[in-house]
Structures are given as C-alpha cells and as structure tokens.
Design a protein around this motif. Structure first.
Motif, PDB file in Angstrom:
ATOM      1  N   ALA A 154       0.814  -1.214   0.000  1.00 43.49           N
ATOM      2  CA  ALA A 154       0.000   0.000   0.000  1.00 43.49           C
ATOM      3  C   ALA A 154       0.848   1.265   0.000  1.00 43.49           C
ATOM      4  CB  ALA A 154      -0.936  -0.003   1.208  1.00 43.49           C
ATOM      5  N   ARG A 155       2.078   1.151   0.508  1.00 37.92           N
ATOM      6  CA  ARG A 155       2.978   2.302   0.530  1.00 37.92           C
ATOM      7  C   ARG A 155       4.403   1.800   0.340  1.00 37.92           C
ATOM      8  NH1 ARG A 155       5.641   2.341   5.424  1.00 37.92           N
ATOM      9  NH2 ARG A 155       4.706   1.035   7.061  1.00 37.92           N
ATOM     10  N   ARG A 156       5.295   2.716   0.082  1.00 37.04           N
ATOM     11  CA  ARG A 156       6.706   2.376  -0.039  1.00 37.04           C
ATOM     12  C   ARG A 156       7.468   2.948   1.150  1.00 37.04           C
ATOM     13  NH1 ARG A 156       7.438   4.590  -6.055  1.00 37.04           N
ATOM     14  NH2 ARG A 156       5.852   5.990  -5.225  1.00 37.04           N
ATOM     15  N   GLY A 157       8.570   2.306   1.498  1.00 38.86           N
ATOM     16  CA  GLY A 157       9.369   2.781   2.619  1.00 38.86           C
ATOM     17  C   GLY A 157       8.905   2.192   3.938  1.00 38.86           C
ATOM     18  N   GLY A 158       9.496   2.692   5.027  1.00 36.45           N
ATOM     19  CA  GLY A 158       9.145   2.236   6.361  1.00 36.45           C
ATOM     20  C   GLY A 158      10.115   1.244   6.966  1.00 36.45           C
ATOM     21  N   HIS A 159      11.078   0.790   6.171  1.00 35.41           N
ATOM     22  CA  HIS A 159      12.042  -0.213   6.637  1.00 35.41           C
ATOM     23  C   HIS A 159      13.368   0.081   5.963  1.00 35.41           C
ATOM     24  CE1 HIS A 159      13.736  -4.040   7.840  1.00 35.41           C
ATOM     25  NE2 HIS A 159      13.839  -4.470   6.596  1.00 35.41           N
ATOM     26  N   LEU A 160      14.458  -0.114   6.692  1.00 36.53           N
ATOM     27  CA  LEU A 160      15.789   0.150   6.140  1.00 36.53           C
ATOM     28  C   LEU A 160      16.539  -1.152   5.888  1.00 36.53           C
ATOM     29  CD1 LEU A 160      16.741   3.180   8.376  1.00 36.53           C
ATOM     30  CD2 LEU A 160      16.529   3.250   5.881  1.00 36.53           C
ATOM     31  N   VAL A 161      17.101  -1.259   4.696  1.00 34.54           N
ATOM     32  CA  VAL A 161      18.002  -2.350   4.338  1.00 34.54           C
ATOM     33  C   VAL A 161      19.312  -1.736   3.890  1.00 34.54           C
ATOM     34  CG1 VAL A 161      16.077  -3.834   3.660  1.00 34.54           C
ATOM     35  CG2 VAL A 161      17.245  -2.474   1.916  1.00 34.54           C
ATOM     36  N   LEU A 162      20.369  -2.544   3.866  1.00 35.53           N
ATOM     37  CA  LEU A 162      21.674  -2.041   3.477  1.00 35.53           C
ATOM     38  C   LEU A 162      22.022  -2.564   2.093  1.00 35.53           C
ATOM     39  CD1 LEU A 162      24.031  -0.319   4.614  1.00 35.53           C
ATOM     40  CD2 LEU A 162      25.156  -2.479   5.208  1.00 35.53           C
ATOM     41  N   ALA A 163      22.149  -1.660   1.141  1.00 35.26           N
ATOM     42  CA  ALA A 163      22.593  -2.039  -0.197  1.00 35.26           C
ATOM     43  C   ALA A 163      24.096  -2.289  -0.152  1.00 35.26           C
ATOM     44  CB  ALA A 163      22.266  -0.946  -1.203  1.00 35.26           C
ATOM     45  N   VAL A 164      24.484  -3.529  -0.496  1.00 33.97           N
ATOM     46  CA  VAL A 164      25.905  -3.920  -0.438  1.00 33.97           C
ATOM     47  C   VAL A 164      26.459  -4.273  -1.803  1.00 33.97           C
ATOM     48  CG1 VAL A 164      25.685  -4.730   1.933  1.00 33.97           C
ATOM     49  CG2 VAL A 164      25.367  -6.359   0.054  1.00 33.97           C
ATOM     50  N   GLY A 165      25.619  -4.315  -2.825  1.00 31.03           N
ATOM     51  CA  GLY A 165      26.111  -4.683  -4.144  1.00 31.03           C
ATOM     52  C   GLY A 165      25.082  -4.428  -5.222  1.00 31.03           C
ATOM     53  N   ALA A 166      25.541  -4.564  -6.454  1.00 32.02           N
ATOM     54  CA  ALA A 166      24.669  -4.373  -7.604  1.00 32.02           C
ATOM     55  C   ALA A 166      25.185  -5.210  -8.763  1.00 32.02           C
ATOM     56  CB  ALA A 166      24.615  -2.901  -8.004  1.00 32.02           C
ATOM     57  N   THR A 167      24.259  -5.726  -9.537  1.00 29.10           N
ATOM     58  CA  THR A 167      24.571  -6.405 -10.783  1.00 29.10           C
ATOM     59  C   THR A 167      23.717  -5.774 -11.875  1.00 29.10           C
ATOM     60  OG1 THR A 167      22.842  -8.106 -10.719  1.00 29.10           O
ATOM     61  CG2 THR A 167      24.851  -8.539  -9.441  1.00 29.10           C
ATOM     62  N   GLU A 168      23.883  -6.223 -13.086  1.00 27.56           N
ATOM     63  CA  GLU A 168      23.082  -5.698 -14.188  1.00 27.56           C
ATOM     64  C   GLU A 168      21.587  -5.913 -13.947  1.00 27.56           C
ATOM     65  OE1 GLU A 168      22.596  -3.648 -17.662  1.00 27.56           O
ATOM     66  OE2 GLU A 168      24.565  -4.145 -16.825  1.00 27.56           O
TER      67      GLU A 168
END
Length: 215
Positions: A154-168
């Motif tokens: 119903a909504r976006r956000g509200g929780h934090l995660v840690l971005a540690v990487g990225a791929t294509e």
C-alpha cells in the motif's frame, strides 16, 4: 537503469533480532520477540525492552553491518539505539517511536563513529550502483514486503536495508528483517521489482579518515 558493472562488498550481516533463524516465526507471531533466547546480547536490560526495540532496529542493524565492515566493531543494537535516541535520531512518545530520522542519524554517525554519512531525501535507484562502485554502502528505505518480493504494498518505505552490491539485473541487499536462508544476507532484488518497495530516499555511508579512538 543504465549499464551496471557488478560489484558486491563483502559486508558482515546482522539481523535486527539476535536470533536470525527465528525471524520468520517472530514476524508471523508464532514466537514473541521477548522469547528470543539471545535477547541479552542486544544491550537490553529486560526482555520487555528487547521486545519493544527489536521491531524498530533495522537502522541499527544496518549501522552495525557498516561499522563491522569498516572498523571491525559491532556494538549491541540497543546500545546504539540509546545513543541515537539521545542524538535526536529517534523520538520516543510512550509506546510510540518516531524515526529513524535520517538527518540527525547521519550527523550522529559522523560525529560518533567517524563515517561519512549523508542523508539523501531524494536518491534515485540508478544512483545506487555508482555509490557502491565508489566504495559506499547505502541504507535504503523500502517496504518490509521486499523480503518476499510480494505484490505491490500500500505504501513504499518504512524499513531500512543495506545495499551492499549491484549487478546488471539486481540490487544486492542485507535485509535486517529477511528470512533465514531466503532474504537475509546478499538478497537479490531485481531492478524491475525495486520500485514497488523503494521510497526513493536513503543514507549514504562511507569511511572517512581513521576509526575513532578507543575502538
């Protein structure tokens, strides 16, 4: 999303609950967080204090991961939460807690832990791979349902995660409330799925000089 060169930082993982293997049962209501057998490691004085805070420790879990990655320390989550409360990054109103409030949190992280920390109220998803390639980690605001990549919440956000990487194809995250063996460490979120959950804001972390004295 523009072309992404794969990069994955080998960051230690911490759950917001002391027993990561019990997260599914706690979230499902089959087990009270107060009955987590490792609650005493959190820095809480009582099981009730742990119960209150454990549902609200996603940001502290992300901070522990970053501190362990760069400085080799991971202070107890509720000890960190108490410092953030004093710094204005949380505001407690009885049984209600406002926060994590990004700007005072970023100031606290810089002053207390010697990390470069920038609150980004507007952080396009396409900027995250570049930040990761520059050696940063990114606390990203997503909906908790990212743990299962379920239907649009119903909504976006509200929780934090840690971005540690990225791929294509994917953003790679450490999710403090992910499920063991499925969506905790190095969980993959396809770029095509991310917009359902991502609020477009976050906190960018990086090393800044030397670790604080006394660590």
């Amino acid at each position: 999303m523009t072309t992404v060169a794969e990069i994955i930082h080998q960051v230690p993982y911490y759950s917001q609950w002391e027993s990561p293997e019990l997260v599914r049962e706690i979230i499902a209501g089959k087990l009270s967080a107060a009955d987590d057998p490792l609650w005493g490691q959190s820095g809480a004085a009582t099981q009730e204090e742990y119960e209150f805070w454990s549902w609200r420790l996603c940001g502290m879990a992300c901070l522990r991961m970053a501190l362990d990655h760069w400085w080799g320390v991971a202070p107890p989550a509720i000890t960190l939460a108490g410092e953030c409360l004093a710094a204005g990054a949380y505001v407690r109103r009885g049984e209600r807690l406002d926060g994590l409030i990004h700007a005072p949190f970023a100031a606290y992280v810089g002053e207390r832990w010697g990390l470069a920390a920038e609150s980004r109220p507007e952080l396009p998803a396409e900027d995250i791979p570049r930040l990761l390639a520059d050696g940063r980690l990114v606390m990203t605001s997503v909906h908790p349902a990212v743990r299962t990549l379920g239907p649009e919440p119903a909504r976006r956000g509200g929780h934090l995660v840690l971005a540690v990487g990225a791929t294509e194809q994917e953003l790679v995250i450490h999710n403090p409330s992910g499920f063991a063996g499925e969506s905790q460490a190095f969980a993959r979120v396809p770029w095509t799925d991310l917009p359902r959950f991502y609020a477009g804001r976050g906190i960018v972390l990086g090393p800044h000089g030397a670790a604080p004295a006394g660590l």
